[in-house]
Design a protein around this motif. Structure first.
Motif, PDB file in Angstrom:
ATOM      1  N   ALA A   1       0.828  -1.199   0.000  1.00 11.03           N
ATOM      2  CA  ALA A   1       0.000   0.000   0.000  1.00 11.03           C
ATOM      3  C   ALA A   1       0.865   1.252   0.000  1.00 11.03           C
ATOM      4  N   GLU A   2       0.336   2.305  -0.607  1.00 12.09           N
ATOM      5  CA  GLU A   2       0.981   3.614  -0.586  1.00 12.09           C
ATOM      6  C   GLU A   2       0.101   4.574   0.197  1.00 12.09           C
TER       7      GLU A   2
ATOM      8  N   ASP B   1      -3.175   5.795  -1.232  1.00 11.06           N
ATOM      9  CA  ASP B   1      -4.273   4.865  -1.475  1.00 11.06           C
ATOM     10  C   ASP B   1      -5.413   5.106  -0.485  1.00 11.06           C
TER      11      ASP B   1
ATOM     12  N   ASP C   1      -7.858  -0.570   0.675  1.00  8.90           N
ATOM     13  CA  ASP C   1      -7.204  -1.769   0.145  1.00  8.90           C
ATOM     14  C   ASP C   1      -7.599  -2.042  -1.309  1.00  8.90           C
TER      15      ASP C   1
ATOM     16  N   THR D   1      -5.456   0.005  -3.466  1.00  7.23           N
ATOM     17  CA  THR D   1      -4.103  -0.560  -3.533  1.00  7.23           C
ATOM     18  C   THR D   1      -4.054  -1.699  -4.549  1.00  7.23           C
TER      19      THR D   1
ATOM     20  N   GLU E   1      -2.147  -1.424  -8.210  1.00  8.42           N
ATOM     21  CA  GLU E   1      -1.044  -2.326  -8.513  1.00  8.42           C
ATOM     22  C   GLU E   1      -1.346  -3.159  -9.765  1.00  8.42           C
TER      23      GLU E   1
END
Length: 262
Positions: free
Chosen positions: A108-109, A112, A115, A118, A122
């Motif tokens: 995660a960033e 984000d 979830d 994320t 990705e």
């Protein structure tokens, strides 16, 4: 028609079914140790690991906050009407898990929102899957990996498979393919190895899969796929998923000790 709109009655019903899913009880929800163990094992990322709720970390967030990650279990309807899941083969030059089959996803960033973002971000970066094509329906209970990463399985439905044109990031992904989800409940083309790890015996499942004249060995992430398939098809796998003698607390103690010693 919007690309993320569910089109078939089967996919609509699947989305409704999954939204009603409730995770199994945590360790604090039952006093029966054997039942706790059976409900906790078998939900693993990748080969060794366990349900996040089964660990001391779950009840002590102030003492240890693991890194977060999310993976996308993207389901769609195949030409024969079967449910299929999108998988990738990691690039051979990667420093970890090179050349292995994986689910799209990653860490995660801060930017984000959740979830689901994320996992879809990705997937977009890894294989060019436009997030607007995926209808997110549920996030499963967290898993804690052996590397102490809190992994969230995010289940989404791809209504129009033909709209998705895979564009793998060559630095991360070597190939993009799909497999029937029900395969992970069957004993066909499956083998397992019982691995001794400290005080427990661990079953690692391998599924041999061939598509478009290419052969893949799917393992590690099979714990997640088995779990999702069991919920979708409302039945357990046709094989022993985990050695019943395996005790989660042993693994918990060992991993927490390992973390302290690092």
């Amino acid at each position: 028609m919007a690309p993320n709109r569910l089109q078939s009655s089967r996919l609509i019903a699947l989305a409704q079914q999954l939204r009603l899913y409730k995770p199994p009880p945590t360790l604090d929800d039952t006093d029966d140790e054997e039942q706790r163990t059976e409900e906790s094992v078998g939900k693993v990322v990748p080969q060794l690991g366990f349900a996040y709720s089964a660990t001391p970390v779950f009840n002590q967030p102030k003492k240890f906050t693991p890194n977060r990650a999310a993976v996308l279990i993207c389901l769609f309807e195949g030409d024969d009407g079967e449910l299929r899941v999108i998988l990738t083969k990691r690039a051979s030059k990667l420093s970890t898990h090179s050349g292995e089959v994986a689910l799209p996803g990653g860490k995660a960033e801060e930017a984000d929102a959740d979830d689901a973002e994320t996992a879809t971000r990705e997937a977009s970066e890894e294989i060019g899957l436009d997030p607007s094509f995926v209808n997110i329906v549920i996030t499963f209970e967290p898993f804690l990996s052996l590397h102490l990463v809190r992994v969230i399985p995010v289940v989404g439905i791809l209504s129009d498979r033909k709209a998705f044109k895979p564009a793998p990031n060559a630095s991360e992904v070597e190939a993009v393919f799909d497999a029937p989800l029900e395969m992970f409940l069957k004993d066909e083309n499956r083998r397992s190895v019982e691995t001794k790890w400290r005080r427990g015996m661990w079953l690692v499942h391998f599924f041999d899969y061939k598509t478009n004249d290419k052969k893949y060995v799917i393992f590690g992430l099979t714990r997640i796929l088995i779990r999702v398939a069991s919920v979708v098809y409302k039945r357990p796998p046709a094989f022993l998923e985990q050695n019943p003698k395996f005790k989660v607390p042993w693994i918990v103690d060992i991993i927490m000790l390992r973390f302290i010693l690092i």
